[in-house]
Design an enzyme around this catalytic site. Structure first.
Site, short mmCIF file in Angstrom:
data_model
loop_
_atom_site.label_atom_id
_atom_site.label_comp_id
_atom_site.label_asym_id
_atom_site.label_seq_id
_atom_site.Cartn_x
_atom_site.Cartn_y
_atom_site.Cartn_z
NE ARG A 110 -7.63 -8.19 0.34
CZ ARG A 110 -7.19 -7.35 -0.60
NH1 ARG A 110 -6.18 -6.54 -0.38
NH2 ARG A 110 -7.79 -7.32 -1.78
CE LYS A 132 -4.44 -1.85 1.27
NZ LYS A 132 -5.45 -2.14 2.27
N1 HH2 Z 1 -7.56 -3.70 0.77
C1 HH2 Z 1 -7.89 -3.65 -0.54
C2 HH2 Z 1 -8.98 -4.37 -1.03
N2 HH2 Z 1 -9.72 -5.15 -0.21
N3 HH2 Z 1 -10.14 -6.03 1.94
C3 HH2 Z 1 -9.84 -6.10 3.25
N4 HH2 Z 1 -10.57 -6.87 4.07
N5 HH2 Z 1 -8.79 -5.38 3.78
C4 HH2 Z 1 -8.01 -4.59 3.02
O1 HH2 Z 1 -7.07 -3.95 3.56
C5 HH2 Z 1 -8.30 -4.48 1.61
C6 HH2 Z 1 -9.40 -5.24 1.10
C7 HH2 Z 1 -7.08 -2.78 -1.46
O2 HH2 Z 1 -5.99 -3.48 -1.97
P1 HH2 Z 1 -5.93 -4.23 -3.38
O3 HH2 Z 1 -6.96 -5.30 -3.49
O4 HH2 Z 1 -4.55 -4.70 -3.56
O5 HH2 Z 1 -6.18 -3.11 -4.44
P2 HH2 Z 1 -7.49 -2.58 -5.18
O6 HH2 Z 1 -8.49 -2.19 -4.19
O7 HH2 Z 1 -6.97 -1.42 -5.99
O8 HH2 Z 1 -8.01 -3.69 -6.05
#
Ligand code: HH2
Length: 335
Positions: free
Chosen positions: A313, A278
């Site tokens: 995660r 992040k």
């Molecule tokens: N962070 C993201 C998405 N979903 N779900 C939970 N429970 N906790 C988190 O911290 C979280 C999440 C954002 O990260 P990422 O999936 O890598 O990116 P994007 O939202 O751009 O798809």
């Protein structure tokens, strides 16, 4: 609000009075009493009220939680615009290859999402989100993959299609605040649900996030959302709480939450930490490329493990698993 935060330790020299944290790998002999605006004060476990002690020590029983270490949740974003891997796995075949790789690397859970929630991301229609996620889940099940699959969505229709395709749990970054149909669906299906804290929605959440006291504010929000989920028929034994790193938070907010993340064990359910690659890791290190933030991400994952976080995660399963294995081995009593 007054909060009890267990001060977690993993040292082999464990005092007799220490208690295991949530039936896991950390122990605590003291807890901090946190009251907004006042200095923290440490007290021995013997001074904790019984309900607090029960919430902190009760084992977490979700079937996909391994004993003695955090579960690794591998991220698969089937999106064109996710911040770290947007566009790489939008093609179903590429998504399947990535999923198989995450499983081979040792993922305990796969988290599949079809909508980017990165700051400033655009909305996606339900049909588009379903067509990105459900076929990948169905294809994994068709080829015999048994790893638990989580659907990362705020929408009931997307969750329903994913569960029908073979998903096992729902990960809602809106903590049931986006779609009123999601709670009854999760209750009826009897599946676990992760409730994450966010301030504002993805389009504007990073504009100017503010809190009176970030730890107590996020705690109070999660406590209220867990109660709402229970009222909708989802028992706490099936709920997971997540402080939502990067969702309407400055670097200072993120670090304050991570430094004291063990306070969320008081909620009586598994805690999930999602910090992988992040932006705050880039801000602290100057690394502008998300895919070069692996070492920083691992450091945060270990900081979470050291506070008994049950689910990490992450994008980089193999590297995180290797780090965790060695981190754990270095603290074991050797006969
Ligand atoms: N962070 C993201 C998405 N979903 N779900 C939970 N429970 N906790 C988190 O911290 C979280 C999440 C954002 O990260 P990422 O999936 O890598 O990116 P994007 O939202 O751009 O798809």
């Amino acid at each position: 609000m007054m909060l009890y935060r267990p001060i977690p330790r993993t040292d082999p020299a464990r005092p007799a009075a220490a208690r295991w944290l949530a039936g896991g790998w950390c122990w605590f002999a003291e807890a901090e009493i946190l009251t907004p605006g006042q200095p923290a004060r440490a007290v021995p476990v013997s001074e904790l009220p019984l309900p607090a002690l029960k919430a902190l020590t009760g084992p977490r029983t979700l079937p996909f939680l391994p004993a003695g270490r955090p579960a690794l949740m591998g991220i698969l974003n089937v999106t064109p615009d996710s911040f770290s891997d947007g566009g790489r796995f939008l093609n179903p075949e590429a998504a399947l290859i990535q999923a198989r790789g995450l499983i081979a690397d040792g993922a305990d859970i796969l988290d599949i999402g079809g909508e980017s929630t990165r700051p400033g991301a655009a909305d996606v229609t339900v049909d588009e989100e379903i067509s990105r996620t459900a076929p990948v889940i169905a294809a994994l099940r068709a080829e015999g993959v048994t790893v638990p699959i989580s659907i990362d969505t705020r929408k009931a229709a997307v969750a329903r299609a994913a569960l029908e395709a073979g998903a096992d749990l729902v990960n809602d970054v809106a903590a049931l605040g986006f779609d009123a149909e999601l709670a009854p669906l999760v209750a009826a299906r009897g599946v676990p649900l992760c409730l994450m804290h966010a301030q504002g929605d993805p389009a504007t959440m990073q504009d100017d996030p503010r809190y009176d006291d970030v730890l107590s504010d996020v705690y109070a929000f999660l406590e209220a959302r867990l109660a709402a989920a229970e009222a909708a028929g989802i028992p706490r034994t099936r709920l997971i709480s997540d402080p939502g790193i990067g969702f309407g938070k400055t670097v200072v907010h993120n670090l304050a939450l991570i430094a004291r993340i063990s306070v969320f064990h008081m909620l009586g359910c598994p805690v999930l930490l999602g910090a992988s690659r992040k932006r705050f890791i880039g801000t602290l290190t100057g690394e502008t490329r998300a895919d070069r933030r692996v070492a920083g991400s691992i450091a945060v994952a270990l900081a979470g493990a050291a506070q008994g976080v049950q689910i990490l995660r992450v994008h980089d399963i193999r590297e995180t698993k290797q780090a965790l294995t060695l981190w754990h081995a270095c603290q074991q009593e050797q006969e």
